[in-house]
Design a protein around this motif. Sequence first.
Motif, PDB file in Angstrom:
ATOM      1  N   PRO A 111    -102.511 -21.726  74.057  1.00  0.00           N
ATOM      2  CA  PRO A 111    -103.195 -20.449  74.257  1.00  0.00           C
ATOM      3  C   PRO A 111    -104.586 -20.699  74.798  1.00  0.00           C
ATOM      4  CG  PRO A 111    -103.149 -21.016  71.923  1.00  0.00           C
ATOM      5  CD  PRO A 111    -102.283 -22.010  72.625  1.00  0.00           C
ATOM      6  N   GLY A 112    -105.064 -19.788  75.603  1.00  0.00           N
ATOM      7  CA  GLY A 112    -106.392 -19.949  76.183  1.00  0.00           C
ATOM      8  C   GLY A 112    -107.159 -18.652  76.179  1.00  0.00           C
ATOM      9  N   VAL A 136    -107.288 -16.915  65.676  1.00  0.00           N
ATOM     10  CA  VAL A 136    -108.220 -18.031  65.728  1.00  0.00           C
ATOM     11  C   VAL A 136    -108.508 -18.511  64.313  1.00  0.00           C
ATOM     12  CG1 VAL A 136    -110.577 -18.676  66.270  1.00  0.00           C
ATOM     13  CG2 VAL A 136    -109.259 -17.321  67.900  1.00  0.00           C
ATOM     14  N   ASN A 158    -109.252 -27.080  73.258  1.00  0.00           N
ATOM     15  CA  ASN A 158    -109.191 -25.994  72.290  1.00  0.00           C
ATOM     16  C   ASN A 158    -109.118 -24.673  73.044  1.00  0.00           C
ATOM     17  OD1 ASN A 158    -111.810 -25.304  73.093  1.00  0.00           O
ATOM     18  ND2 ASN A 158    -112.787 -26.026  71.223  1.00  0.00           N
ATOM     19  N   SER A 159    -109.115 -23.552  72.334  1.00  0.00           N
ATOM     20  CA  SER A 159    -108.906 -22.262  72.989  1.00  0.00           C
ATOM     21  C   SER A 159    -110.024 -21.909  73.955  1.00  0.00           C
ATOM     22  CB  SER A 159    -108.757 -21.160  71.945  1.00  0.00           C
ATOM     23  OG  SER A 159    -109.967 -20.984  71.222  1.00  0.00           O
ATOM     24  N   LYS A 192    -103.366 -18.722  80.255  1.00  0.00           N
ATOM     25  CA  LYS A 192    -103.015 -19.798  79.342  1.00  0.00           C
ATOM     26  C   LYS A 192    -103.613 -21.091  79.902  1.00  0.00           C
ATOM     27  CE  LYS A 192     -98.633 -17.485  78.332  1.00  0.00           C
ATOM     28  NZ  LYS A 192     -97.147 -17.561  78.449  1.00  0.00           N
ATOM     29  N   PRO A 238    -115.380 -18.715  70.569  1.00  0.00           N
ATOM     30  CA  PRO A 238    -114.343 -17.668  70.504  1.00  0.00           C
ATOM     31  C   PRO A 238    -114.743 -16.462  69.673  1.00  0.00           C
ATOM     32  CG  PRO A 238    -113.774 -19.458  69.021  1.00  0.00           C
ATOM     33  CD  PRO A 238    -115.028 -19.884  69.737  1.00  0.00           C
ATOM     34  N   PRO A 264     -99.642 -18.913  70.454  1.00  0.00           N
ATOM     35  CA  PRO A 264    -100.869 -18.198  70.157  1.00  0.00           C
ATOM     36  C   PRO A 264    -100.894 -17.775  68.701  1.00  0.00           C
ATOM     37  CG  PRO A 264     -99.866 -17.374  72.194  1.00  0.00           C
ATOM     38  CD  PRO A 264     -98.869 -18.295  71.545  1.00  0.00           C
ATOM     39  N   ASP A 274    -109.548 -24.686  66.125  1.00  0.00           N
ATOM     40  CA  ASP A 274    -110.436 -23.531  66.166  1.00  0.00           C
ATOM     41  C   ASP A 274    -110.838 -23.071  64.767  1.00  0.00           C
ATOM     42  OD1 ASP A 274    -110.639 -23.431  68.940  1.00  0.00           O
ATOM     43  OD2 ASP A 274    -108.811 -22.260  69.130  1.00  0.00           O
TER      44      ASP A 274
END
Length: 534
Positions: free
Chosen positions: A284-285, A12, A518-519, A501, A435, A9, A81
């Motif tokens: 990472p999510g 962003v 992507n996140s 995640k 995000p 992580p 990101d």
Amino acid sequence: MNRKTLVLPAVVGLLAPVLAACGGSDSGSDSGDAIVVGTTDRFTASEEAPAPLDPAFAYDVGTWNILRQTVQTLMIQPKGDGDPVPEAAEKCGFTDTGNERYACTLRDGLEFANGDKVTAADVKYSIDRARAINADSGVAALLSTVDTVETQGDREVIFHLNTADATFPYKLSTPVAGIVNPKDYEKNKLRDGFQLDGSGPYTMKADVKNGEMVDAVFTKNPKYKGTLQLNNDKVQIRSFADADAMGAALDKGDIDVMSRTMSPEQIKKLSNASGGNIDMVEMPGLEIRYLAFNTNAASVKDKAVRQAMAQIVNRSALVAKVYGTQAEPLYSLVPATITGHSNSFFNQYGDPSDSKARTLLKKAGITTPVKLTLHYTTDHYGSASKQEFQILQQQLNASGLFDVSIEGTEWKVFRPAEQKGSYEVYGMGWFPDFPDADNFLAPFLDKNNFLGSPYVNDKIRNELIPQSRRQADRLSASSSLTEIQDAVADEVPVLPLWQGKQYIAARDDITGAAYALNSSSTLQLWQLGRGVSS
């Protein structure tokens, strides 16, 4: 050999330079074989939702992941990101100091896959169409700050906003802002079924059985002009009934990649395995899970009932028993890694306490036990949903203050019922459109919200959300964002549970798996290739 690729992580926008060295050739795969990607997402056309892939209707992570491969947007979220960058556009930007006028210039020579020219008029048509149809999925709310769309010649598009909106570039990167051909999409009617046309990196052909898309083949679009570099010529997405069936297909070599949603047991097994020819990728999510309330329902209309539930639910125990290290407790709608996050629910309620919950209910004159049903979807958020709701049921009933039953329903029935207000309490997940903290708040709290929630907080809608959107520097919006989160913790129209995640499993000869999501859980098929993993 089994290799676990862990993308740590990070803030962003800081991942791109760290990860830029990995991936396949930009010239496309030499193999004519499609890379086959498995998913448990289900794609159904029903009487309630006959147009699942129309950009003016689609509003869940599965259908958006189909659209992002085929329908081009002016902006796009970059690899790794960060702030959105031009895609169908050559350049975009605010042209005033108040963030109310946004102008884009299209790339020269853009074409739809059928060879028709893409013009500024098509962009205006697409945006105006989505706003006019205003589908009950709630997706048009992403365009709520648009007042009018103006064109100047074939390549200039100007968006006049009805209020300042620093997040507008992000919204132009979402499929609801996808550019469609007026020849294929009627102005005032959704396009039923599974046909899909656009100017994106791939064309798509669907295999449909009994109103369900079970397979989709994405073929490189020779007409595509944009920022994306394709590492393959063809990708196939295959839908499975459950995670076990998808896992068996990966083991047999019937698919090359296993995406969402794997079971916690599969993730643990693959992460701990040594040897073999399958790689597990952990990323990472920003996925969150939460309970939502129909605040007009008699059983939960009094906020003291909702507060008592917030006081009882033990997130740490829930996560530990069901998801282990694959998720973390969440004390706000805004994930911990997003600028503007506040632990508002922990600040309000502290550690779980049955005695504090009893005091809340007694003070409000609520007769206990409070009887209610928790509803969940059996096939949309993974196989662990049932266990998750069994534990929530146990926690609430063990307090002696609630008499809770649970009921599971297929997504195709669950979602329309939730929107109609049929459920008093129900479990939902959220994969962000982009995000930013705004996208974890406005979709649930603003008018015409995603949930169709009857909850209204005038200060949030009329003051705090608009105030936060005036701040181009998102850190400067933290005070108004915190106030929104504190109000949610006090009135509990939703109850956040956990942040997850995300994982992909891929065979050893597949490259680019670390970038395939992507996140925001956007599936980026163009990143996948065949060769030697980096």
